[in-house]
Structure formats: structure tokens, C-alpha cells
Design a protein around this motif. Structure first.
Motif, PDB file in Angstrom:
ATOM      1  N   PHE A  38      -2.075   2.722 -11.137  1.00  0.00           N
ATOM      2  CA  PHE A  38      -1.938   2.978  -9.708  1.00  0.00           C
ATOM      3  C   PHE A  38      -0.476   3.094  -9.271  1.00  0.00           C
ATOM      4  N   HIS A  98       3.011   0.899  -5.771  1.00  0.00           N
ATOM      5  CA  HIS A  98       2.327   0.746  -4.486  1.00  0.00           C
ATOM      6  C   HIS A  98       1.663   2.058  -4.120  1.00  0.00           C
ATOM      7  N   THR A  99       0.492   1.936  -3.523  1.00  0.00           N
ATOM      8  CA  THR A  99      -0.297   3.118  -3.232  1.00  0.00           C
ATOM      9  C   THR A  99      -1.445   2.773  -2.295  1.00  0.00           C
ATOM     10  N   THR A 100      -2.141   3.779  -1.829  1.00  0.00           N
ATOM     11  CA  THR A 100      -3.373   3.565  -1.085  1.00  0.00           C
ATOM     12  C   THR A 100      -4.529   3.686  -2.071  1.00  0.00           C
ATOM     13  N   SER A 111      -3.915  -0.581   1.545  1.00  0.00           N
ATOM     14  CA  SER A 111      -2.607  -0.464   0.903  1.00  0.00           C
ATOM     15  C   SER A 111      -2.552  -1.497  -0.210  1.00  0.00           C
ATOM     16  N   PRO A 164      -7.738   5.256  -6.844  1.00  0.00           N
ATOM     17  CA  PRO A 164      -6.677   5.875  -6.050  1.00  0.00           C
ATOM     18  C   PRO A 164      -7.291   6.760  -4.977  1.00  0.00           C
TER      19      PRO A 164
END
Length: 135
Positions: free
Chosen positions: A17, A20-22, A40, A72
Motif C-alpha cells: 500500500f 500512506h494511502t486511501t 486514510s 487500495p
């Protein structure tokens, strides 16, 4: 891509992932059905962290079942890849503060300003979770 296809993937850890990511977080209801919500996520090592508030449906579902699925996604929750299975754990004290700091650093506008302000304004308690894969 159909949501059912996402659960047949070979991804087994959170490192795919990125830092940091949504992600699309799926939590389980008592009847066994899954509910998806974009959140988040900040990844640190083999753990990921996200936050919610005490009146949210996902918080209530996580009290009953710690099993989650993560995929993701776009900001609106459209899946962009394969999902992984993980366990979520509610954090307290220093661990929750660490998660708060990571989220605020990675998302300075959203998680340092907007989310805390909204939670205070509504009278909600902010809850932080750690997610970790079984692998």
C-alpha cells in the motif's frame, strides 16, 4: 473489476500500500455481510493505522469483529487493486498518540486540522486503530 475478484489476490502484507494511502476498509456485520468504507491509512513497517469516531458504523462493527479487509482505493472508495485480510486493534494511550502523529504528519490538512476539528465540533471521541496482516 468486481469486488468479489479483489479477494482472490496474492497480496499478503501492508507494504504494497505504500507509506500512506486511501484504502477501502471492509468490516463485518453480525449477519456476516461486509461493509466497505474508504479510510486514510498510514503504513509503518508491518502495521497500518487509521482513525474513526465513536459513533461511526465501522467503530461499532469493529467492537464485534476484528477481522477486516483492505484494498487500495480512490478517495471515493472505488477499489484499485487486490484486497488483503488483516486484524484491527483499538489503540489506547501512547499507541493511539503515535497513530495520531503519523496520520497528522502524512495528511497535514485532513488529519491535523479538518478531522480533529470536526470530531470536536460534533462531540465525538476519536478512536485510532492498528491493522496487521496475519502473514
Amino acid at each position: 473489476m468486481r469486488r468479489e475478484d479483489l479477494h482472490d489476490g496474492i497480496v499478503s502484507d501492508l507494504t504494497s500500500f505504500g507509506p500512506h494511502t486511501t484504502v477501502l476498509l471492509e468490516t463485518r456485520r453480525r449477519d456476516g455481510s461486509w461493509v466497505a468504507t474508504p479510510v486514510s491509512l498510514v503504513v509503518e513497517g508491518d502495521r497500518g493505522y487509521f482513525r474513526t469516531y465513536d459513533a461511526a458504523g465501522k467503530y461499532k462493527r469493529l467492537r464485534n469483529f476484528s477481522e477486516v479487509r483492505l484494498a487500495p482505493s480512490t478517495l471515493t472508495g472505488k477499489p484499485k487493486g487486490q484486497s488483503i485480510e488483516a486484524k484491527a486493534r483499538l489503540l489506547h494511550g501512547g499507541e493511539a498518540e503515535h497513530a495520531r502523529t503519523l496520520l497528522a504528519t502524512s495528511y497535514p490538512i485532513l488529519h491535523r486540522r479538518i478531522v480533529p476539528w470536526m470530531h470536536r465540533r460534533k462531540g465525538w471521541t476519536t478512536e485510532h486503530y492498528e491493522v496487521k496482516t496475519a502473514a
